[in-house]
Design a protein around this motif. Structure first.
Motif, PDB file in Angstrom:
ATOM      1  N   ASP A  22       0.811  -1.243  -0.008  1.00  0.00           N
ATOM      2  CA  ASP A  22      -0.052  -0.166  -0.235  1.00  0.00           C
ATOM      3  C   ASP A  22       0.869   1.131   0.097  1.00  0.00           C
ATOM      4  O   ASP A  22       0.809   2.179  -0.780  1.00  0.00           O
ATOM      5  N   ARG A  90      -8.898   3.797   3.649  1.00  0.00           N
ATOM      6  CA  ARG A  90      -8.724   2.316   3.676  1.00  0.00           C
ATOM      7  C   ARG A  90      -7.610   1.710   2.770  1.00  0.00           C
ATOM      8  O   ARG A  90      -7.034   0.642   3.109  1.00  0.00           O
ATOM      9  N   ASP A  91      -7.290   2.549   1.812  1.00  0.00           N
ATOM     10  CA  ASP A  91      -6.195   1.832   0.886  1.00  0.00           C
ATOM     11  C   ASP A  91      -5.663   2.997   0.031  1.00  0.00           C
ATOM     12  O   ASP A  91      -6.279   4.229   0.461  1.00  0.00           O
TER      13      ASP A  91
END
Length: 278
Positions: A22, A90-91
Motif C-alpha cells: 500500500d 482504507r487504501d
C-alpha cells in the motif's frame, strides 16, 4: 513452535507485506498525479518529475514533535520537509483522493523531490522533503553539455514513455541560442521563485526562443527543480511520460540546457532544457 504461534507469525508477515505494498502504491499514485498538469485551487501545476522514495522519510504513524530533529536523527540532510497525517483512508487510492482534495498544494510543490509513506491500519503519515544540495556543479554551460550527453544516451535506445512507444532517435546537437535562452529561464525561475513554462511576462518557450533569435520552427521545453545533478534531472524526466516524450521525440534535433540556483528560492536550483528543430 505451536501451530497457533506459527499462524500468528504468518499473519503478521502478510500484514506487513500488504502495508508495504500500500505504501509503494501510494507513492506510485502520487507520482502519476504529479506527472500531469493539475489544478490546485486557482493554480495550475506544471508536469512534475516523480518523487523518490526514501526510507529515511518513513516515520512512525502518530508521531509528533520537531520534524527537523527527526530528520537529523534519521540522517536526512534536509532543507525543507512537510508532514501530512491522514486518518480514515482504507487504501492507497482513498488516501490519494484525500491528498488531492486537501493537500494538493503540498504534493504538487516542485521543491519536494523525496517522499516517505507509512501506514498503520487506516492511519497514514506522508513526508515530502527537499534535501540539502550537496553536488559540486560546474558552470551552466558545462552542466548543460552533461544534460545533452545524457539525453543523447537515452535517445540511443527505444523507450516507452507512458503509453507512447519511441524508437531510438538521432542524437541532438548543441545550439548556443537555445542554451542562453534556457539559462535565462532557469535564472528567472530561481530569482523570482516560480516554476512554470510561462515566464512572469506570460511568454511561452517558443516566444522566448523567438525573441532570442532562434529561427527554428519547433520548440519543446523540460524543466525541473530541487535536483542537484544532471543525472537526477534526466532520470526524473525519463520517468515522467510528458518529459520523456519531449526527450525522445525524433522531431527535435537541437538542444540548449542550463541550470541556475538561488538559495533564497523554495527549490534552490532550477533546470531548463529547450528542444528545437531548424
Amino acid at each position: 513452535m505451536t501451530r497457533a504461534f506459527a499462524a500468528l507469525i504468518f499473519g503478521l508477515l502478510c500484514a506487513a507485506s500488504a502495508q508495504a505494498a500500500d505504501n509503494a502504491q501510494l507513492v506510485g499514485l502520487i507520482n502519476s498525479y504529479r506527472s500531469e498538469v493539475q489544478r490546485c485551487g486557482e493554480q495550475a501545476s506544471a508536469e512534475l518529475p516523480p518523487l523518490s522514495a526514501d526510507s529515511r522519510l518513513v516515520q512512525p504513524v502518530g508521531r509528533s514533535g520537531d520534524l527537523q530533529q527527526a530528520m537529523t536523527a534519521a540522517g536526512y540532510p534536509m532543507v525543507n520537509v512537510q508532514a501530512i497525517s491522514l486518518s480514515g483512508p482504507r487504501d492507497a487510492a482513498a488516501a490519494l483522493k484525500v491528498l488531492q482534495e486537501s493537500f494538493c498544494n503540498i504534493i504538487l510543490d516542485p521543491q519536494f523531490v523525496d517522499i516517505g509513506v507509512n501506514q498503520q491500519d487506516r492511519e497514514w503519515r506522508i513526508l515530502l522533503a527537499r534535501p540539502l544540495l550537496t553536488a559540486r556543479l560546474g558552470d551552466w554551460q558545462a552542466e548543460g553539455q552533461k544534460l545533452l550527453e545524457q539525453i543523447n544516451q537515452a535517445r540511443g535506445s527505444a523507450r516507452q514513455c507512458g503509453s507512447q512507444t519511441f524508437a531510438a532517435a538521432a542524437p541532438l546537437t548543441w545550439n548556443a541560442t537555445l542554451g542562453s535562452t534556457a539559462e535565462a529561464h532557469s535564472r528567472a525561475m530561481a530569482n523570482a521563485n516560480f516554476f512554470d513554462h510561462l515566464d512572469r511576462d506570460g511568454r511561452t518557450p517558443g516566444d522566448r526562443a523567438e525573441l532570442a533569435g532562434y529561427s527554428g520552427q519547433r520548440i519543446g521545453e523540460n524543466i525541473a527543480a530541487g535536483l542537484d545533478t544532471s543525472r537526477k534531472v534526466v532520470d526524473g524526466w525519463l520517468a515522467s511520460p510528458g518529459h520523456c516524450a519531449n526527450l525522445m521525440s525524433p522531431q527535435f534535433s537541437e538542444l540548449g540546457a542550463a541550470y541556475a540556483n538561488d538559495p533564497k528560492s523554495d527549490a534552490g536550483i532550477y533546470w531548463t532544457a529547450m528542444f528545437g528543430a531548424p
